[in-house]
Design an enzyme around this catalytic site. Structure first.
Site, PDB file in Angstrom:
ATOM      1  N   ARG A 268       1.275   5.027   4.506  1.00  0.00           N
ATOM      2  CA  ARG A 268       1.454   5.233   3.034  1.00  0.00           C
ATOM      3  C   ARG A 268       2.649   5.348   2.554  1.00  0.00           C
ATOM      4  NH1 ARG A 268      -3.647   8.620   2.840  1.00  0.00           N
ATOM      5  NH2 ARG A 268      -5.284   6.781   3.052  1.00  0.00           N
TER       6      ARG A 268
ATOM      7  N   LYS B 290     -11.695  -1.687   6.767  1.00  0.00           N
ATOM      8  CA  LYS B 290     -11.805  -1.226   8.142  1.00  0.00           C
ATOM      9  C   LYS B 290     -13.035  -2.181   8.921  1.00  0.00           C
ATOM     10  CE  LYS B 290     -10.864   3.843   7.681  1.00  0.00           C
ATOM     11  NZ  LYS B 290     -10.607   3.854   6.126  1.00  0.00           N
TER      12      LYS B 290
ATOM     13  N   ASP C   2      -7.602  -2.028   9.993  1.00  0.00           N
ATOM     14  CA  ASP C   2      -7.698  -2.016   8.468  1.00  0.00           C
ATOM     15  C   ASP C   2      -7.231  -3.286   7.953  1.00  0.00           C
ATOM     16  OD1 ASP C   2      -8.489  -1.329   5.905  1.00  0.00           O
ATOM     17  OD2 ASP C   2      -7.926   1.063   6.369  1.00  0.00           O
TER      18      ASP C   2
ATOM     19  N   CYS D 299       3.730  15.889   2.306  1.00  0.00           N
ATOM     20  CA  CYS D 299       3.307  16.189   3.866  1.00  0.00           C
ATOM     21  C   CYS D 299       4.157  17.451   4.362  1.00  0.00           C
ATOM     22  CB  CYS D 299       3.444  15.041   4.578  1.00  0.00           C
ATOM     23  SG  CYS D 299       2.281  13.631   4.139  1.00  0.00           S
TER      24      CYS D 299
ATOM     25  N   CYS E 115       5.911  11.448   8.909  1.00  0.00           N
ATOM     26  CA  CYS E 115       5.716  10.458  10.023  1.00  0.00           C
ATOM     27  C   CYS E 115       6.296   9.181   9.897  1.00  0.00           C
ATOM     28  CB  CYS E 115       4.318  10.292  10.370  1.00  0.00           C
ATOM     29  SG  CYS E 115       3.239  11.761  10.496  1.00  0.00           S
TER      30      CYS E 115
ATOM     31  N   ARG F 162     -13.624   2.216  -2.328  1.00  0.00           N
ATOM     32  CA  ARG F 162     -13.950   0.860  -1.739  1.00  0.00           C
ATOM     33  C   ARG F 162     -15.246   0.826  -1.064  1.00  0.00           C
ATOM     34  NH1 ARG F 162      -8.928  -0.634   1.376  1.00  0.00           N
ATOM     35  NH2 ARG F 162      -8.241  -1.287  -0.545  1.00  0.00           N
ATOM     36  N   TYR F 163     -15.669   1.869  -0.274  1.00  0.00           N
ATOM     37  CA  TYR F 163     -16.835   1.785   0.096  1.00  0.00           C
ATOM     38  C   TYR F 163     -17.966   2.349  -0.567  1.00  0.00           C
ATOM     39  CZ  TYR F 163     -13.466   0.774   3.959  1.00  0.00           C
ATOM     40  OH  TYR F 163     -12.324   0.046   4.589  1.00  0.00           O
TER      41      TYR F 163
ATOM     42  N   CYS G  39       4.311   6.333   9.111  1.00  0.00           N
ATOM     43  CA  CYS G  39       3.409   6.422   7.985  1.00  0.00           C
ATOM     44  C   CYS G  39       2.746   5.013   7.205  1.00  0.00           C
ATOM     45  CB  CYS G  39       3.550   7.324   6.868  1.00  0.00           C
ATOM     46  SG  CYS G  39       2.567   7.864   5.574  1.00  0.00           S
TER      47      CYS G  39
ATOM     48  N   ASP H 236      -0.785  -0.659  10.712  1.00  0.00           N
ATOM     49  CA  ASP H 236      -0.923  -1.567   9.428  1.00  0.00           C
ATOM     50  C   ASP H 236       0.439  -2.287   9.291  1.00  0.00           C
ATOM     51  OD1 ASP H 236      -3.157  -0.846   8.794  1.00  0.00           O
ATOM     52  OD2 ASP H 236      -2.612   1.062   7.910  1.00  0.00           O
TER      53      ASP H 236
ATOM     54  N   ARG I  88     -18.334   6.493  -0.213  1.00  0.00           N
ATOM     55  CA  ARG I  88     -17.275   7.728   0.157  1.00  0.00           C
ATOM     56  C   ARG I  88     -15.891   7.200  -0.687  1.00  0.00           C
ATOM     57  NH1 ARG I  88     -18.676   4.059   3.767  1.00  0.00           N
ATOM     58  NH2 ARG I  88     -17.533   3.318   5.498  1.00  0.00           N
TER      59      ARG I  88
HETATM   60  C1  LIG Z   1     -10.724   5.129   5.627  1.00  0.00           C
HETATM   61  C2  LIG Z   1     -11.251   5.030   4.217  1.00  0.00           C
HETATM   62  C3  LIG Z   1     -12.363   6.074   3.879  1.00  0.00           C
HETATM   63  C4  LIG Z   1     -13.060   6.647   4.980  1.00  0.00           C
HETATM   64  O1  LIG Z   1     -13.643   5.625   5.885  1.00  0.00           O
HETATM   65  P1  LIG Z   1     -14.716   6.204   7.350  1.00  0.00           P
HETATM   66  O2  LIG Z   1     -14.585   4.699   7.988  1.00  0.00           O
HETATM   67  O3  LIG Z   1     -15.978   6.619   6.690  1.00  0.00           O
HETATM   68  O4  LIG Z   1     -13.882   7.292   7.901  1.00  0.00           O
HETATM   69  C5  LIG Z   1     -12.883   6.081   2.648  1.00  0.00           C
HETATM   70  N1  LIG Z   1     -12.118   5.102   1.818  1.00  0.00           N
HETATM   71  C6  LIG Z   1     -11.100   4.399   1.920  1.00  0.00           C
HETATM   72  C7  LIG Z   1     -10.302   3.454   0.840  1.00  0.00           C
HETATM   73  C8  LIG Z   1     -10.372   4.282   3.254  1.00  0.00           C
HETATM   74  O5  LIG Z   1      -9.453   3.810   3.527  1.00  0.00           O
HETATM   75  S1  SF4 Z   2       0.949   9.717   8.234  1.00  0.00           S
HETATM   76 FE1  SF4 Z   2       1.754   9.719   6.400  1.00  0.00          FE
HETATM   77  S2  SF4 Z   2       0.336  10.760   5.189  1.00  0.00           S
HETATM   78 FE2  SF4 Z   2      -0.092  11.288   7.087  1.00  0.00          FE
HETATM   79  S3  SF4 Z   2       0.741  13.244   7.645  1.00  0.00           S
HETATM   80 FE3  SF4 Z   2       2.175  11.588   8.534  1.00  0.00          FE
HETATM   81  S4  SF4 Z   2       3.517  11.131   6.557  1.00  0.00           S
HETATM   82 FE4  SF4 Z   2       1.442  12.285   5.899  1.00  0.00          FE
END
Ligand SMILES: *Cc1c(COP(=O)(O)O)cnc(C)c1O
Ligand code: SF4
Length: 435
Positions: A138, A341, A334, A129, A133, A116-117, A136, A297, A120
């Protein structure tokens, strides 16, 4: 006779010894996954048992014995317990909830990877995991298979990074990348490390919190072979900073792995300035830099954990100026739909005139700063443009500017959405006139 260990007072683990307890593979193999096992560690009402069984259909339960041993057996509001034990609230889906609120799957050129960015990449190595959590974000994928990704998919992801020239930072996440066997993880890290444009590899891992036994000498020796290495972990509450997790953090820091922490702001867990202050101070004491506090989120079934944005601002207000500057994380929302973010700060600039900016500090004291005259910033013997910018321009290296950068550089004088009714109206009118 060896000294009795606290965990041995729990019937489930009365015959376990230190060699087992301190072995992360034993911790993984003996995770608590059923209501029956859980009932031997904490006291559950009939109602709780029924509800847990029901909510397990949304995100699997799996609690490492280590993390379970930190739970208060009698207090359902124990922050450790709230991270690990499902509740009926998870089955409630709100109107605003979404499966993939961050649109990570949309910005995914190869399955398992989000780009996305500009510089990175988020590299999701596994959906497994050590512990799941309850908050979570995701949930759509975490624990879906509880398995590492197939090798062929990992190779495709690495191939993408190799071609993506602008990427200098690869963030290994998941799931939890440190649930991988060390040699499997090394396979990925070594290949990423040999890509010339990849300058840093970052791990995102909750293992120092929920299974610190995983931070073995063998793992850390592997990690440090591929410096520079950063690791962001996921402490949410000061009670998670135990002697075991402190030992794990010390081992990482002693070996030159740079540590950061990302917390999620969670109602009833850490939505209190005093809890957060204690957490960030303990982290700094253990050489972990508080990096982000995330606003919770809009993932499905975690609505009960969400706070207002105002709560997060209040927390930053209580931290900034009141404690060490680098103990203050950035508060991040986010924003959904792939917006990504964005930082949220309290307002410290309270007014300004042409050349004066009025600030307030953490105490509420108000002061001012006088800016140089516009004339002065342009003269004084310095070139108007910095030499690097001049050189880039001369060699035609200027990249297309993005967002507000275009306004700053004068490339455009306004930013507009792709579609505007008034433009369309005017265009149609012109077309009609045959203009
Ligand atoms: C959070 C995230 C990152 C890393 O973001 P930083 O702000 O540099 O820590 C990279 N890609 C995605 C898709 C993210 O959600
Ligand atoms: S927040 Fe989600 S991805 Fe992160 S350690 Fe917990 S369960 Fe795993």
């Amino acid at each position: 006779m060896a000294e009795r260990r606290p965990y041995q007072s729990i019937p489930l683990w009365q015959d376990v010894d230190d060699a087992q307890w301190n072995d992360w593979r034993w911790q993984i193999a003996n995770r608590i996954t059923t209501v029956e096992q859980l009932g031997q560690v904490i006291n559950l009402t009939e109602e709780e048992r029924r509800v847990i069984a029901e909510s397990l259909n949304t995100l699997r339960m799996s609690i490492t014995p280590y993390y379970a041993s930190l739970m208060d057996p009698d207090d359902p509001a124990c922050p450790i317990r709230m991270r690990a034990v499902p509740t009926m609230f998870e089955t409630q889906i709100r109107d605003e909830d979404q499966v993939d609120p961050l649109a990570e799957d949309t910005d995914s050129p190869v399955r398992g990877l989000t780009h996305r960015y500009p510089d990175r990449i988020l590299f999701l190595v596994t959906d497994q995991c050590s512990m799941y959590c309850r908050h979570c974000t995701r949930r759509r994928m975490a624990g879906e298979t509880d398995q590492p990704l197939p090798q062929s998919q990992i190779d495709e992801m690495i191939a993408y990074v190799r071609e993506a020239r602008g990427v200098r930072d690869v963030l290994l996440s998941g799931g939890d990348p440190l649930t991988f066997a060390t040699d499997k993880l090394e396979y990925i890290v070594a290949r990423l490390h040999e890509i010339p444009h990849v300058e840093i590899v970052r791990y995102g891992s909750a293992v120092p919190v929920v299974m610190p036994q995983r931070i073995t000498d063998e793992l850390v020796q592997m990690m440090k072979r591929y410096q520079p290495v950063w690791l962001n972990t996921h402490f949410n509450h000061p009670r998670e900073v135990t002697p075991e997790s402190r030992r794990a953090l010390a081992k990482l820091a002693d070996n030159g792995i740079v540590l950061g922490n990302q917390s999620v702001l969670l109602k009833g867990v850490n939505d209190c300035p005093y809890i957060m202050k204690e957490l960030v101070q303990r982290l700094v004491h253990n050489r972990v830099r508080p990096y982000y506090i995330y606003q919770c989120d809009l993932s499905q079934g975690i609505g009960h954990f969400r706070t207002s944005i105002g709560k997060g601002i209040e927390i930053i207000e209580h931290l900034w100026g009141h404690t060490t500057g680098f103990a203050v994380p950035r508060y991040i929302k986010d924003v959904g739909g792939g917006v990504g973010k964005t930082p949220i700060d309290p307002c410290y600039i309270i007014s300004r005139s042409e050349r004066m900016v009025i600030f307030r500090n953490y105490e509420g004291t108000i002061g001012r700063y006088i800016e140089p005259e516009a004339e002065e910033t342009r003269s004084g013997g310095y070139p108007e443009q910095c030499q690097i910018c001049e050189e880039r321009k001369r060699r035609g290296l200027d990249q297309p500017q993005v967002g507000l950068e275009q306004l700053f550089s004068g490339e455009v004088s306004a930013l507009e959405p792709a579609h505007l009714d008034r433009h369309e109206r005017n265009q149609m009118a012109r077309a009609k006139r045959g203009a």
